[in-house]
Design a protein around this motif. Structure first.
Motif, PDB file in Angstrom:
ATOM      1  N   HIS A 186      99.015 -21.066  66.195  1.00  8.96           N
ATOM      2  CA  HIS A 186      98.821 -21.037  64.732  1.00  8.96           C
ATOM      3  C   HIS A 186      97.386 -20.434  64.227  1.00  8.96           C
ATOM      4  N   GLY A 187      96.423 -21.104  64.748  1.00  9.49           N
ATOM      5  CA  GLY A 187      95.060 -20.770  64.739  1.00  9.49           C
ATOM      6  C   GLY A 187      94.622 -19.540  64.994  1.00  9.49           C
ATOM      7  N   ALA A 188      95.182 -19.065  66.127  1.00  9.48           N
ATOM      8  CA  ALA A 188      95.090 -17.559  66.498  1.00  9.48           C
ATOM      9  C   ALA A 188      95.643 -16.466  65.404  1.00  9.48           C
ATOM     10  N   GLN A 189      96.949 -17.023  64.937  1.00  6.47           N
ATOM     11  CA  GLN A 189      97.208 -16.062  63.706  1.00  6.47           C
ATOM     12  C   GLN A 189      96.753 -15.996  62.528  1.00  6.47           C
ATOM     13  N   LEU A 190      95.922 -17.140  62.105  1.00  2.00           N
ATOM     14  CA  LEU A 190      95.162 -17.285  61.025  1.00  2.00           C
ATOM     15  C   LEU A 190      94.261 -16.373  61.279  1.00  2.00           C
ATOM     16  N   ALA A 191      93.474 -16.397  62.558  1.00  2.00           N
ATOM     17  CA  ALA A 191      92.317 -15.480  62.711  1.00  2.00           C
ATOM     18  C   ALA A 191      92.545 -13.914  62.596  1.00  2.00           C
ATOM     19  N   TRP A 192      93.878 -13.764  63.110  1.00  2.00           N
ATOM     20  CA  TRP A 192      94.301 -12.218  62.969  1.00  2.00           C
ATOM     21  C   TRP A 192      94.413 -11.942  61.720  1.00  2.00           C
ATOM     22  N   TRP A 193      95.016 -12.695  60.786  1.00  2.00           N
ATOM     23  CA  TRP A 193      95.128 -12.562  59.480  1.00  2.00           C
ATOM     24  C   TRP A 193      94.043 -11.946  58.586  1.00  2.00           C
ATOM     25  N   LEU A 195      91.299 -10.812  59.653  1.00  2.00           N
ATOM     26  CA  LEU A 195      90.541  -9.688  60.118  1.00  2.00           C
ATOM     27  C   LEU A 195      91.120  -8.123  59.592  1.00  2.00           C
ATOM     28  N   SER A 196      89.903  -7.324  59.538  1.00  2.00           N
ATOM     29  CA  SER A 196      90.371  -5.841  59.128  1.00  2.00           C
ATOM     30  C   SER A 196      91.284  -5.347  60.248  1.00  2.00           C
ATOM     31  N   ASP A 197      91.682  -3.993  60.269  1.00  2.00           N
ATOM     32  CA  ASP A 197      92.437  -3.383  61.030  1.00  2.00           C
ATOM     33  C   ASP A 197      91.261  -2.900  62.119  1.00  2.00           C
ATOM     34  N   GLU A 198      90.249  -2.581  61.593  1.00  2.00           N
ATOM     35  CA  GLU A 198      89.102  -2.166  62.637  1.00  2.00           C
ATOM     36  C   GLU A 198      88.847  -3.297  63.455  1.00  2.00           C
ATOM     37  N   ASP A 199      88.466  -4.567  62.975  1.00  2.00           N
ATOM     38  CA  ASP A 199      88.230  -5.718  63.973  1.00  2.00           C
ATOM     39  C   ASP A 199      89.152  -6.189  64.783  1.00  2.00           C
ATOM     40  N   ARG A 200      90.591  -5.987  64.104  1.00  2.00           N
ATOM     41  CA  ARG A 200      91.670  -6.403  64.987  1.00  2.00           C
ATOM     42  C   ARG A 200      91.817  -5.233  66.275  1.00  2.00           C
ATOM     43  N   THR A 201      91.261  -4.225  65.916  1.00  2.00           N
ATOM     44  CA  THR A 201      91.320  -3.184  67.243  1.00  2.00           C
ATOM     45  C   THR A 201      90.223  -3.806  68.326  1.00  2.00           C
ATOM     46  N   ALA A 202      89.155  -4.184  67.685  1.00  2.00           N
ATOM     47  CA  ALA A 202      87.945  -4.590  68.639  1.00  2.00           C
ATOM     48  C   ALA A 202      88.577  -5.788  69.344  1.00  2.00           C
ATOM     49  N   THR A 244      95.064 -29.624  61.815  1.00  2.00           N
ATOM     50  CA  THR A 244      95.062 -29.809  63.112  1.00  2.00           C
ATOM     51  C   THR A 244      94.061 -29.010  64.004  1.00  2.00           C
ATOM     52  N   VAL A 245      93.973 -27.779  63.317  1.00  2.00           N
ATOM     53  CA  VAL A 245      92.981 -27.067  63.894  1.00  2.00           C
ATOM     54  C   VAL A 245      91.994 -26.031  62.897  1.00  2.00           C
ATOM     55  N   ALA A 246      90.709 -25.911  63.307  1.00  2.00           N
ATOM     56  CA  ALA A 246      89.822 -25.237  62.537  1.00  2.00           C
ATOM     57  C   ALA A 246      89.337 -24.070  63.004  1.00  2.00           C
ATOM     58  N   VAL A 247      89.462 -22.827  62.809  1.00  2.00           N
ATOM     59  CA  VAL A 247      88.990 -21.612  63.221  1.00  2.00           C
ATOM     60  C   VAL A 247      87.704 -20.972  63.134  1.00  2.00           C
ATOM     61  N   GLU A 248      86.978 -21.131  63.827  1.00  2.00           N
ATOM     62  CA  GLU A 248      85.578 -20.590  63.717  1.00  2.00           C
ATOM     63  C   GLU A 248      85.164 -19.548  64.610  1.00  2.00           C
ATOM     64  N   GLY A 249      84.260 -18.721  63.875  1.00  2.00           N
ATOM     65  CA  GLY A 249      83.949 -17.537  64.632  1.00  2.00           C
ATOM     66  C   GLY A 249      84.594 -16.200  64.336  1.00  2.00           C
TER      67      GLY A 249
END
Length: 261
Positions: A186-193, A195-202, A244-249
Protein backbone atom coordinates in the motif's frame (compact mmCIF):
# COMPACT_ATOMS: atom_id res chain seq x y z
CA UNK A 1 0.49 -14.71 7.10
CA UNK A 2 -2.67 -12.72 6.79
CA UNK A 3 -4.56 -10.71 4.27
CA UNK A 4 -5.12 -7.00 4.19
CA UNK A 5 -8.55 -5.83 3.17
CA UNK A 6 -8.72 -2.08 2.86
CA UNK A 7 -6.78 1.05 3.66
CA UNK A 8 -7.17 4.79 3.71
CA UNK A 9 -4.58 7.48 3.26
CA UNK A 10 -4.51 10.41 5.60
CA UNK A 11 -4.62 13.62 3.66
CA UNK A 12 -6.01 12.12 0.45
CA UNK A 13 -7.47 15.01 -1.48
CA UNK A 14 -10.13 13.37 -3.63
CA UNK A 15 -13.61 13.28 -2.17
CA UNK A 16 -14.12 9.72 -3.40
CA UNK A 17 -10.61 8.37 -2.96
CA UNK A 18 -10.01 4.63 -2.56
CA UNK A 19 -7.99 5.67 0.50
CA UNK A 20 -10.75 7.23 2.64
CA UNK A 21 -11.92 5.80 5.94
CA UNK A 22 -15.53 6.87 5.47
CA UNK A 23 -17.92 4.80 3.36
CA UNK A 24 -18.14 6.23 -0.16
CA UNK A 25 -19.50 5.34 -3.58
CA UNK A 26 -16.43 3.16 -4.03
CA UNK A 27 -17.90 0.73 -1.52
CA UNK A 28 -20.91 0.22 -3.77
CA UNK A 29 -18.76 -0.70 -6.79
CA UNK A 30 -17.72 -4.32 -7.46
CA UNK A 31 -14.76 -5.06 -5.19
CA UNK A 32 -11.42 -6.43 -6.42
CA UNK A 33 -8.24 -7.62 -4.76
CA UNK A 34 -4.57 -7.71 -5.79
CA UNK A 35 -3.14 -11.19 -5.05
CA UNK A 36 0.49 -11.63 -4.05
CA UNK A 37 2.18 -14.95 -3.31
CA UNK A 38 5.47 -15.19 -1.44
CA UNK A 39 7.63 -18.26 -1.88
CA UNK A 40 8.53 -19.83 1.47
CA UNK A 41 10.38 -23.09 1.11
CA UNK A 42 10.59 -25.06 4.34
CA UNK A 43 14.38 -25.05 4.55
CA UNK A 44 15.09 -21.70 2.87
CA UNK A 45 12.58 -19.06 3.95
CA UNK A 46 13.31 -15.47 2.90
CA UNK A 47 14.34 -12.79 5.37
CA UNK A 48 11.40 -10.75 6.61
CA UNK A 49 12.60 -7.28 5.53
CA UNK A 50 13.59 -8.56 2.09
CA UNK A 51 10.13 -10.11 1.68
CA UNK A 52 8.48 -6.80 2.61
CA UNK A 53 10.63 -4.82 0.19
CA UNK A 54 10.14 -7.34 -2.60
CA UNK A 55 6.36 -7.23 -2.13
CA UNK A 56 6.42 -3.43 -2.33
CA UNK A 57 8.44 -3.56 -5.55
CA UNK A 58 6.12 -6.22 -6.95
CA UNK A 59 3.18 -3.84 -6.62
CA UNK A 60 5.14 -1.16 -8.47
CA UNK A 61 6.20 -3.59 -11.20
CA UNK A 62 2.55 -4.56 -11.74
CA UNK A 63 1.36 -0.94 -11.83
CA UNK A 64 4.05 0.03 -14.35
CA UNK A 65 3.79 -3.04 -16.58
CA UNK A 66 2.62 -2.37 -20.14
CA UNK A 67 -0.12 -4.94 -19.68
CA UNK A 68 -1.55 -2.77 -16.91
CA UNK A 69 -1.49 0.52 -18.78
CA UNK A 70 0.17 0.13 -22.16
CA UNK A 71 -0.48 -1.20 -25.61
CA UNK A 72 -2.72 -4.12 -26.43
CA UNK A 73 -6.28 -4.91 -27.42
CA UNK A 74 -8.85 -7.42 -26.32
CA UNK A 75 -12.50 -8.09 -25.82
CA UNK A 76 -14.05 -5.62 -23.41
CA UNK A 77 -10.98 -3.40 -23.38
CA UNK A 78 -10.44 0.11 -24.64
CA UNK A 79 -8.40 0.22 -27.83
CA UNK A 80 -4.73 0.71 -27.08
CA UNK A 81 -4.67 -0.49 -23.48
CA UNK A 82 -3.02 -3.57 -22.03
CA UNK A 83 -4.73 -6.84 -21.23
CA UNK A 84 -4.67 -6.17 -17.47
CA UNK A 85 -5.57 -2.48 -17.69
CA UNK A 86 -9.30 -2.89 -17.16
CA UNK A 87 -8.80 -5.12 -14.11
CA UNK A 88 -6.29 -2.65 -12.63
CA UNK A 89 -8.66 0.24 -13.28
CA UNK A 90 -11.63 -1.57 -11.71
CA UNK A 91 -9.51 -2.45 -8.70
CA UNK A 92 -8.32 1.12 -8.20
CA UNK A 93 -11.86 2.44 -8.65
CA UNK A 94 -12.98 0.45 -5.59
CA UNK A 95 -11.31 -0.03 -2.23
CA UNK A 96 -7.64 -0.96 -2.48
CA UNK A 97 -7.23 -4.51 -1.24
CA UNK A 98 -4.17 -6.74 -1.28
CA UNK A 99 -3.96 -10.33 -0.06
CA UNK A 100 -0.66 -12.11 0.54
CA UNK A 101 -0.54 -15.91 0.49
CA UNK A 102 2.39 -18.29 0.80
CA UNK A 103 3.49 -21.22 -1.36
CA UNK A 104 6.30 -23.73 -1.69
CA UNK A 105 7.26 -26.61 -3.95
CA UNK A 106 4.48 -27.68 -6.30
CA UNK A 107 2.21 -24.92 -4.96
CA UNK A 108 4.71 -22.30 -6.09
CA UNK A 109 5.12 -23.93 -9.49
CA UNK A 110 1.35 -23.88 -10.02
CA UNK A 111 1.20 -20.23 -9.00
CA UNK A 112 4.00 -19.39 -11.43
CA UNK A 113 2.00 -20.99 -14.25
CA UNK A 114 -0.76 -18.38 -13.82
CA UNK A 115 -0.54 -14.96 -15.51
CA UNK A 116 1.51 -12.67 -13.31
CA UNK A 117 5.00 -11.33 -12.59
CA UNK A 118 7.63 -12.77 -10.27
CA UNK A 119 9.85 -10.22 -8.55
CA UNK A 120 13.04 -11.41 -6.88
CA UNK A 121 14.86 -9.78 -3.97
CA UNK A 122 18.01 -10.85 -2.17
CA UNK A 123 16.35 -13.92 -0.67
CA UNK A 124 12.65 -13.43 -1.44
CA UNK A 125 10.49 -14.27 -4.43
CA UNK A 126 7.07 -12.67 -4.70
CA UNK A 127 4.64 -13.22 -7.55
CA UNK A 128 2.00 -10.55 -8.16
CA UNK A 129 -1.10 -11.20 -10.22
CA UNK A 130 -3.55 -8.87 -11.98
CA UNK A 131 -6.49 -7.89 -9.77
CA UNK A 132 -9.39 -10.33 -9.44
CA UNK A 133 -12.93 -10.08 -8.00
CA UNK A 134 -13.09 -10.75 -4.28
CA UNK A 135 -14.96 -13.98 -4.95
CA UNK A 136 -13.09 -14.87 -8.15
CA UNK A 137 -9.85 -16.47 -6.94
CA UNK A 138 -8.28 -19.06 -9.27
CA UNK A 139 -8.32 -22.42 -7.48
CA UNK A 140 -4.52 -22.69 -7.45
CA UNK A 141 -4.35 -19.42 -5.51
CA UNK A 142 -7.46 -19.90 -3.38
CA UNK A 143 -6.03 -23.06 -1.83
CA UNK A 144 -2.88 -21.31 -0.63
CA UNK A 145 -2.53 -20.41 3.06
CA UNK A 146 -2.73 -16.83 4.34
CA UNK A 147 -1.65 -17.68 7.89
CA UNK A 148 0.49 -20.06 9.86
CA UNK A 149 4.00 -18.99 8.85
CA UNK A 150 5.95 -15.88 9.75
CA UNK A 151 9.43 -14.83 8.74
CA UNK A 152 12.51 -14.15 10.80
CA UNK A 153 15.29 -11.60 10.39
CA UNK A 154 18.62 -13.52 10.29
CA UNK A 155 20.44 -10.27 11.04
CA UNK A 156 19.32 -6.69 11.67
CA UNK A 157 18.66 -4.82 8.42
CA UNK A 158 21.13 -2.14 7.46
CA UNK A 159 20.19 1.51 7.80
CA UNK A 160 17.82 2.60 5.05
CA UNK A 161 19.32 4.31 2.02
CA UNK A 162 17.65 7.71 2.23
CA UNK A 163 18.44 8.45 -1.42
CA UNK A 164 15.34 6.37 -2.25
CA UNK A 165 11.84 6.24 -0.76
CA UNK A 166 11.52 4.67 2.68
CA UNK A 167 8.32 2.98 3.84
CA UNK A 168 8.26 3.38 7.62
CA UNK A 169 6.19 0.87 9.59
CA UNK A 170 4.49 1.89 12.81
CA UNK A 171 6.57 0.76 15.82
CA UNK A 172 3.46 -0.02 17.88
CA UNK A 173 2.11 -2.79 15.64
CA UNK A 174 2.84 -6.51 15.77
CA UNK A 175 2.03 -7.72 12.25
CA UNK A 176 2.64 -11.05 10.58
CA UNK A 177 4.91 -11.00 7.56
CA UNK A 178 1.92 -11.29 5.23
CA UNK A 179 0.09 -8.37 6.81
CA UNK A 180 3.23 -6.23 6.77
CA UNK A 181 3.87 -7.14 3.12
CA UNK A 182 0.40 -5.92 2.20
CA UNK A 183 0.96 -2.68 4.13
CA UNK A 184 4.30 -2.13 2.40
CA UNK A 185 2.54 -2.68 -0.92
CA UNK A 186 0.00 0.00 0.00
CA UNK A 187 2.81 2.40 0.87
CA UNK A 188 4.52 1.78 -2.46
CA UNK A 189 1.25 2.39 -4.27
CA UNK A 190 0.76 5.70 -2.47
CA UNK A 191 4.27 6.73 -3.50
CA UNK A 192 3.48 5.81 -7.11
CA UNK A 193 0.38 7.98 -7.09
CA UNK A 194 2.38 10.94 -5.81
CA UNK A 195 4.69 10.93 -8.84
CA UNK A 196 4.53 12.54 -12.25
CA UNK A 197 4.85 10.32 -15.31
CA UNK A 198 8.45 11.48 -15.70
CA UNK A 199 9.34 10.55 -12.12
CA UNK A 200 7.56 7.21 -12.42
CA UNK A 201 9.76 6.44 -15.41
CA UNK A 202 12.86 7.46 -13.45
CA UNK A 203 11.93 5.19 -10.54
CA UNK A 204 11.21 2.27 -12.84
CA UNK A 205 14.45 2.71 -14.77
CA UNK A 206 16.35 2.78 -11.48
CA UNK A 207 14.83 -0.61 -10.56
CA UNK A 208 12.34 0.72 -7.99
CA UNK A 209 14.85 1.10 -5.12
CA UNK A 210 13.12 1.48 -1.75
CA UNK A 211 13.47 0.41 1.85
CA UNK A 212 11.02 -0.86 4.44
CA UNK A 213 11.96 -0.22 8.05
CA UNK A 214 10.24 0.09 11.42
CA UNK A 215 10.30 3.63 12.76
CA UNK A 216 11.39 4.52 16.28
CA UNK A 217 8.50 5.82 18.45
CA UNK A 218 9.64 9.46 18.46
CA UNK A 219 10.44 9.28 14.75
CA UNK A 220 6.97 7.86 14.03
CA UNK A 221 5.30 10.80 15.75
CA UNK A 222 7.31 13.16 13.56
CA UNK A 223 6.50 11.22 10.39
CA UNK A 224 2.74 11.13 10.90
CA UNK A 225 2.59 14.89 11.48
CA UNK A 226 4.77 15.82 8.49
CA UNK A 227 2.10 15.74 5.74
CA UNK A 228 3.60 12.60 4.22
CA UNK A 229 1.53 9.94 2.43
CA UNK A 230 0.12 7.67 5.16
CA UNK A 231 -1.52 4.27 5.02
CA UNK A 232 -4.44 3.72 7.37
CA UNK A 233 -5.63 0.15 7.77
CA UNK A 234 -9.34 -0.50 8.26
CA UNK A 235 -8.63 -3.09 10.92
CA UNK A 236 -10.43 -6.07 9.39
CA UNK A 237 -7.54 -8.47 10.11
CA UNK A 238 -4.85 -8.74 12.81
CA UNK A 239 -4.72 -5.13 13.97
CA UNK A 240 -7.07 -2.36 15.07
CA UNK A 241 -7.88 0.43 12.59
CA UNK A 242 -5.13 2.99 12.38
CA UNK A 243 -2.00 4.25 10.69
CA UNK A 244 0.45 1.58 9.57
CA UNK A 245 2.94 3.11 7.09
CA UNK A 246 4.43 6.55 6.47
CA UNK A 247 6.04 7.11 3.06
CA UNK A 248 9.12 9.32 3.12
CA UNK A 249 11.35 10.44 0.27
CA UNK A 250 9.04 10.33 -2.74
CA UNK A 251 10.55 13.66 -3.80
CA UNK A 252 13.97 11.96 -4.17
CA UNK A 253 12.92 9.69 -7.01
CA UNK A 254 13.80 12.10 -9.82
CA UNK A 255 17.47 12.08 -8.76
CA UNK A 256 17.93 8.30 -8.70
CA UNK A 257 20.63 6.89 -10.97
CA UNK A 258 19.37 4.71 -13.79
CA UNK A 259 20.09 0.99 -13.45
CA UNK A 260 22.43 -0.61 -15.96
CA UNK A 261 20.68 -3.14 -18.25
Amino acid sequence: MSSDETTTAAGAGAQDSPFRHERTARDEAPQFVLPLVVRIERNEPPARTDALETAARAVLVLLSDERSLGEGEGEGETEGEGEWARAVRDWQDSRIRKVVRRARGAEWRRAEALPGITVTGKSAEVRVFPPIPLDGWPKDLARLQVSGTDLDEPEPPADADTAAPVLWLSPSLDMSAGKAMAQAGHGAQLAWWELSDEDRTAWREAGFPLAVRTARPAQWERLITSKLPLVRDAGFTEIAPGLTVAVEGVDRVHALPRREH
